[in-house]
Scaffold this motif. Sequence first.
Motif, PDB file in Angstrom:
ATOM      1  N   ASN A  56       0.802  -1.225   0.000  1.00 55.26           N
ATOM      2  CA  ASN A  56       0.000   0.000   0.000  1.00 55.26           C
ATOM      3  C   ASN A  56       0.840   1.283   0.000  1.00 55.26           C
ATOM      4  O   ASN A  56       0.463   2.283  -0.610  1.00 55.26           O
ATOM      5  CB  ASN A  56      -0.926  -0.044   1.218  1.00 55.26           C
ATOM      6  CG  ASN A  56      -1.803   1.166   1.364  1.00 55.26           C
ATOM      7  OD1 ASN A  56      -1.431   2.131   2.020  1.00 55.26           O
ATOM      8  ND2 ASN A  56      -2.964   1.138   0.755  1.00 55.26           N
ATOM      9  N   GLY A  57       1.976   1.277   0.682  1.00 52.48           N
ATOM     10  CA  GLY A  57       2.800   2.485   0.756  1.00 52.48           C
ATOM     11  C   GLY A  57       3.366   2.931  -0.573  1.00 52.48           C
ATOM     12  O   GLY A  57       3.793   4.079  -0.713  1.00 52.48           O
ATOM     13  N   CYS A  58       3.378   2.046  -1.570  1.00 53.82           N
ATOM     14  CA  CYS A  58       3.990   2.373  -2.871  1.00 53.82           C
ATOM     15  C   CYS A  58       3.079   3.158  -3.796  1.00 53.82           C
ATOM     16  O   CYS A  58       3.517   3.566  -4.879  1.00 53.82           O
ATOM     17  CB  CYS A  58       4.428   1.092  -3.576  1.00 53.82           C
ATOM     18  SG  CYS A  58       5.950   0.417  -2.921  1.00 53.82           S
ATOM     19  N   ILE A  59       1.820   3.356  -3.410  1.00 61.13           N
ATOM     20  CA  ILE A  59       0.932   4.083  -4.314  1.00 61.13           C
ATOM     21  C   ILE A  59       0.998   5.587  -4.106  1.00 61.13           C
ATOM     22  O   ILE A  59       0.335   6.339  -4.823  1.00 61.13           O
ATOM     23  CB  ILE A  59      -0.534   3.610  -4.208  1.00 61.13           C
ATOM     24  CG1 ILE A  59      -1.041   3.731  -2.767  1.00 61.13           C
ATOM     25  CG2 ILE A  59      -0.672   2.200  -4.746  1.00 61.13           C
ATOM     26  CD1 ILE A  59      -2.519   3.515  -2.622  1.00 61.13           C
ATOM     27  N   ALA A  64       6.709   7.805  -4.390  1.00 57.50           N
ATOM     28  CA  ALA A  64       7.259   6.469  -4.173  1.00 57.50           C
ATOM     29  C   ALA A  64       7.153   5.636  -5.444  1.00 57.50           C
ATOM     30  O   ALA A  64       8.086   4.907  -5.813  1.00 57.50           O
ATOM     31  CB  ALA A  64       6.534   5.786  -3.019  1.00 57.50           C
ATOM     32  N   SER A  65       6.027   5.736  -6.124  1.00 60.59           N
ATOM     33  CA  SER A  65       5.834   4.987  -7.362  1.00 60.59           C
ATOM     34  C   SER A  65       6.852   5.405  -8.421  1.00 60.59           C
ATOM     35  O   SER A  65       7.431   4.556  -9.113  1.00 60.59           O
ATOM     36  CB  SER A  65       4.407   5.207  -7.890  1.00 60.59           C
ATOM     37  OG  SER A  65       4.251   4.654  -9.173  1.00 60.59           O
ATOM     38  N   MET A 103      -3.920  -3.468  -2.952  1.00 55.65           N
ATOM     39  CA  MET A 103      -4.010  -2.015  -2.814  1.00 55.65           C
ATOM     40  C   MET A 103      -2.820  -1.287  -3.437  1.00 55.65           C
ATOM     41  O   MET A 103      -2.796  -0.060  -3.445  1.00 55.65           O
ATOM     42  CB  MET A 103      -4.168  -1.628  -1.344  1.00 55.65           C
ATOM     43  CG  MET A 103      -5.527  -1.995  -0.773  1.00 55.65           C
ATOM     44  SD  MET A 103      -5.931  -1.151   0.788  1.00 55.65           S
ATOM     45  CE  MET A 103      -4.811  -1.944   1.921  1.00 55.65           C
ATOM     46  N   ALA A 104      -1.841  -2.025  -3.960  1.00 52.56           N
ATOM     47  CA  ALA A 104      -0.673  -1.386  -4.583  1.00 52.56           C
ATOM     48  C   ALA A 104      -0.739  -1.415  -6.102  1.00 52.56           C
ATOM     49  O   ALA A 104       0.248  -1.122  -6.783  1.00 52.56           O
ATOM     50  CB  ALA A 104       0.610  -2.059  -4.106  1.00 52.56           C
ATOM     51  N   LYS A 105      -1.893  -1.752  -6.651  1.00 56.25           N
ATOM     52  CA  LYS A 105      -2.020  -1.792  -8.113  1.00 56.25           C
ATOM     53  C   LYS A 105      -1.617  -0.456  -8.739  1.00 56.25           C
ATOM     54  O   LYS A 105      -1.984   0.605  -8.238  1.00 56.25           O
ATOM     55  CB  LYS A 105      -3.464  -2.121  -8.507  1.00 56.25           C
ATOM     56  CG  LYS A 105      -3.818  -3.591  -8.416  1.00 56.25           C
ATOM     57  CD  LYS A 105      -5.271  -3.809  -8.793  1.00 56.25           C
ATOM     58  CE  LYS A 105      -5.612  -5.281  -8.862  1.00 56.25           C
ATOM     59  NZ  LYS A 105      -4.963  -5.978  -9.977  1.00 56.25           N
ATOM     60  N   HIS A 159      -2.074   1.002 -15.033  1.00 54.79           N
ATOM     61  CA  HIS A 159      -0.928   1.774 -15.524  1.00 54.79           C
ATOM     62  C   HIS A 159      -0.416   2.760 -14.488  1.00 54.79           C
ATOM     63  O   HIS A 159       0.773   3.056 -14.433  1.00 54.79           O
ATOM     64  CB  HIS A 159      -1.313   2.546 -16.790  1.00 54.79           C
ATOM     65  CG  HIS A 159      -1.707   1.668 -17.941  1.00 54.79           C
ATOM     66  ND1 HIS A 159      -0.787   1.004 -18.718  1.00 54.79           N
ATOM     67  CD2 HIS A 159      -2.927   1.348 -18.448  1.00 54.79           C
ATOM     68  CE1 HIS A 159      -1.420   0.300 -19.660  1.00 54.79           C
ATOM     69  NE2 HIS A 159      -2.718   0.501 -19.513  1.00 54.79           N
ATOM     70  N   GLU A 160      -1.319   3.284 -13.661  1.00 60.57           N
ATOM     71  CA  GLU A 160      -0.951   4.352 -12.729  1.00 60.57           C
ATOM     72  C   GLU A 160      -1.442   4.039 -11.307  1.00 60.57           C
ATOM     73  O   GLU A 160      -2.428   3.315 -11.135  1.00 60.57           O
ATOM     74  CB  GLU A 160      -1.560   5.690 -13.187  1.00 60.57           C
ATOM     75  CG  GLU A 160      -1.035   6.189 -14.534  1.00 60.57           C
ATOM     76  CD  GLU A 160       0.447   6.507 -14.507  1.00 60.57           C
ATOM     77  OE1 GLU A 160       0.970   6.874 -13.437  1.00 60.57           O
ATOM     78  OE2 GLU A 160       1.094   6.386 -15.574  1.00 60.57           O
ATOM     79  N   PRO A 161      -0.784   4.616 -10.294  1.00 58.90           N
ATOM     80  CA  PRO A 161      -1.235   4.401  -8.912  1.00 58.90           C
ATOM     81  C   PRO A 161      -2.630   4.978  -8.677  1.00 58.90           C
ATOM     82  O   PRO A 161      -3.049   5.920  -9.350  1.00 58.90           O
ATOM     83  CB  PRO A 161      -0.202   5.180  -8.077  1.00 58.90           C
ATOM     84  CG  PRO A 161       0.946   5.455  -8.974  1.00 58.90           C
ATOM     85  CD  PRO A 161       0.407   5.484 -10.362  1.00 58.90           C
ATOM     86  N   ASN A 162      -3.332   4.389  -7.741  1.00 55.91           N
ATOM     87  CA  ASN A 162      -4.650   4.899  -7.328  1.00 55.91           C
ATOM     88  C   ASN A 162      -5.663   4.932  -8.462  1.00 55.91           C
ATOM     89  O   ASN A 162      -6.542   5.789  -8.506  1.00 55.91           O
ATOM     90  CB  ASN A 162      -4.530   6.290  -6.700  1.00 55.91           C
ATOM     91  CG  ASN A 162      -4.165   6.237  -5.231  1.00 55.91           C
ATOM     92  OD1 ASN A 162      -4.601   5.343  -4.514  1.00 55.91           O
ATOM     93  ND2 ASN A 162      -3.347   7.163  -4.783  1.00 55.91           N
ATOM     94  N   THR A 163      -5.543   3.995  -9.393  1.00 50.83           N
ATOM     95  CA  THR A 163      -6.551   3.894 -10.450  1.00 50.83           C
ATOM     96  C   THR A 163      -7.384   2.620 -10.309  1.00 50.83           C
ATOM     97  O   THR A 163      -8.275   2.375 -11.128  1.00 50.83           O
ATOM     98  CB  THR A 163      -5.915   3.956 -11.847  1.00 50.83           C
ATOM     99  OG1 THR A 163      -4.915   2.924 -11.970  1.00 50.83           O
ATOM    100  CG2 THR A 163      -5.278   5.322 -12.094  1.00 50.83           C
ATOM    101  N   CYS A 164      -7.084   1.827  -9.291  1.00 51.73           N
ATOM    102  CA  CYS A 164      -7.948   0.703  -8.929  1.00 51.73           C
ATOM    103  C   CYS A 164      -8.007   0.666  -7.408  1.00 51.73           C
ATOM    104  O   CYS A 164      -7.009   0.342  -6.751  1.00 51.73           O
ATOM    105  CB  CYS A 164      -7.422  -0.615  -9.478  1.00 51.73           C
ATOM    106  SG  CYS A 164      -8.488  -2.030  -9.069  1.00 51.73           S
TER     107      CYS A 164
END
Length: 550
Positions: free
Chosen positions: A206-209, A213-214, A233-235, A398-403
């Motif tokens: 989760n911390g990578c989104i 950090a990404s 949660m890191a998708k 493709h991008e953080p916080n898109t799922c």
Amino acid sequence: MKTSELLVACLEEEGIEYIFGIPGEENADFMMALEQSDAIKFILTRHEQGAAFMAEVYGRLTGTPAGCLGTLGPGATNLITGVADANMDRAPMIVLTGQGASTRLHKESHQIMDVVAMFKPVTKWATTILHPASVPEIVRKAVRLARSEKPGACLIELPEDIAKIDTDAKPMTPHRYRRPVADPEQIDKAFTMLRAAKRPIILAGNGCIRRRASAELRRFCETTGIGVINTFMAKGCVDMDADYCLYTIGLQAKDVVSCALDAADLVITLGYDMVEYHPRLWNKEKDKQIIHIDFMPAEIDQQYHPELELVGDLAHTLATINDNIDTLGAVQRNLSQQSATRAEMQRQLLEYADDETEGLIRPQKVLADARAVMGAEDILLSDVGAHKMWIARYYQCHEPNTCLIPNGFCSMGFALPGAIAAAMVHPDRNILAICGDAGFLMNVQEMETAKRLNSNIVVMVWEDNAYGLIAWKQQNEFGHHTDLAFGNPNWMLLAESFGWHGHHVKKSVELQDTLKQAFTESGPSLIVIPIDYRENMLLTEKMGDIVCSI
């Protein structure tokens, strides 16, 4: 000003933009003060749980807390599930509840209960305002704690008699601080371990989104080629199209992605949170060499006992590693298992993508169509149920916080109210919520909120007329399941009654065009599909047959 007005002024000073909720008698003074605010917008919801989910999604997408509000007693208890979900999914949130007069809190009295004690297990901090002069410090502390790693929820309770007291206190000006950074000597030790590793792997949580950090993670992978496995949660922490993206892990049963973890002689965990995926599932023998890189020290667990911990700002730690990557020197690595894992997962992700069967629609087909229609920055929200497992495995990003998947507390009813908040944060993006028929009806009343706000959202309901995930798990363990079937409304009449656009898709070949049409419609749209959950047990059998050739 009154204490209630001071509370609003302090929230304004902190940059709070939205408060979602349902007021009551005991927070009437606060609501009158909030009505005068030009900075904070109050969003009236139809249930306090919906308000909490909206605040959670706002926090997940922005990194800044929103407020959710309820009155005392049942208003507060209605909030608690959404608050617990935000807290365990690491979303910043400020919870605001009214309370009866402080003169009657010590005895049996109408609707009085110890709300602070009730919320303590599901928040980072919970307190009552007992004196007007304490408001600036309480708000400053609550917002700082909510935003600090790991982010979460903080509760502020305001008794109705305290709200009316005049005060000369002023808001405190927020002063941001820089997070601590990892020890350089420990980073040198990490380089030593990296040099020795032949088959390293990254397990991203989760911390990578967080966007910084990404970006640094991608930079590291571009240089080293080391593969990344992400939790639910890191998708999007790395691009699904990158060669080093090994997709998602966390379905409990052994999956193809597990083979890359099994083969690894060094596991680098980044922002990893064991509430999502317990280490006993990937380090059962306690023999994995682990480097823990996170904002916080590792949780104590026998299956998660890292040899090295780099504790500090995650993005800064990765940036420092990247800036000194030349000192790593030439390293001979064997990434064959990583390549094989990606290739096999790519093959399976395309399975049934072009399926044209009529009647029940396969989950794989639905998610292939959703991915084809959704842009890189568009947002999919998953509710909780059998569909969540399919989304986790088959919908990549493709991008953080898109799922957005609730995967710590895992509460049903998340996706519909969450989609409303997502559309407020990103009105320029397509927003798709996928729900089971059970989870959707848990907060169905928020259809009215979406219509009132004219939210441009699409909600897709997978209809199987049962609690499908529970049936799946019972079938796995016992060979049969209990009675989990239920009836459903006439979906198109339901959509019409709330003023939504409605679509009932009965052929898989029509789904992609229906999705495209729904995204062009003004206001909320409902798509209902008959889902083929016969695929659940077929997936279980497939995963049970996996043999890793390491």
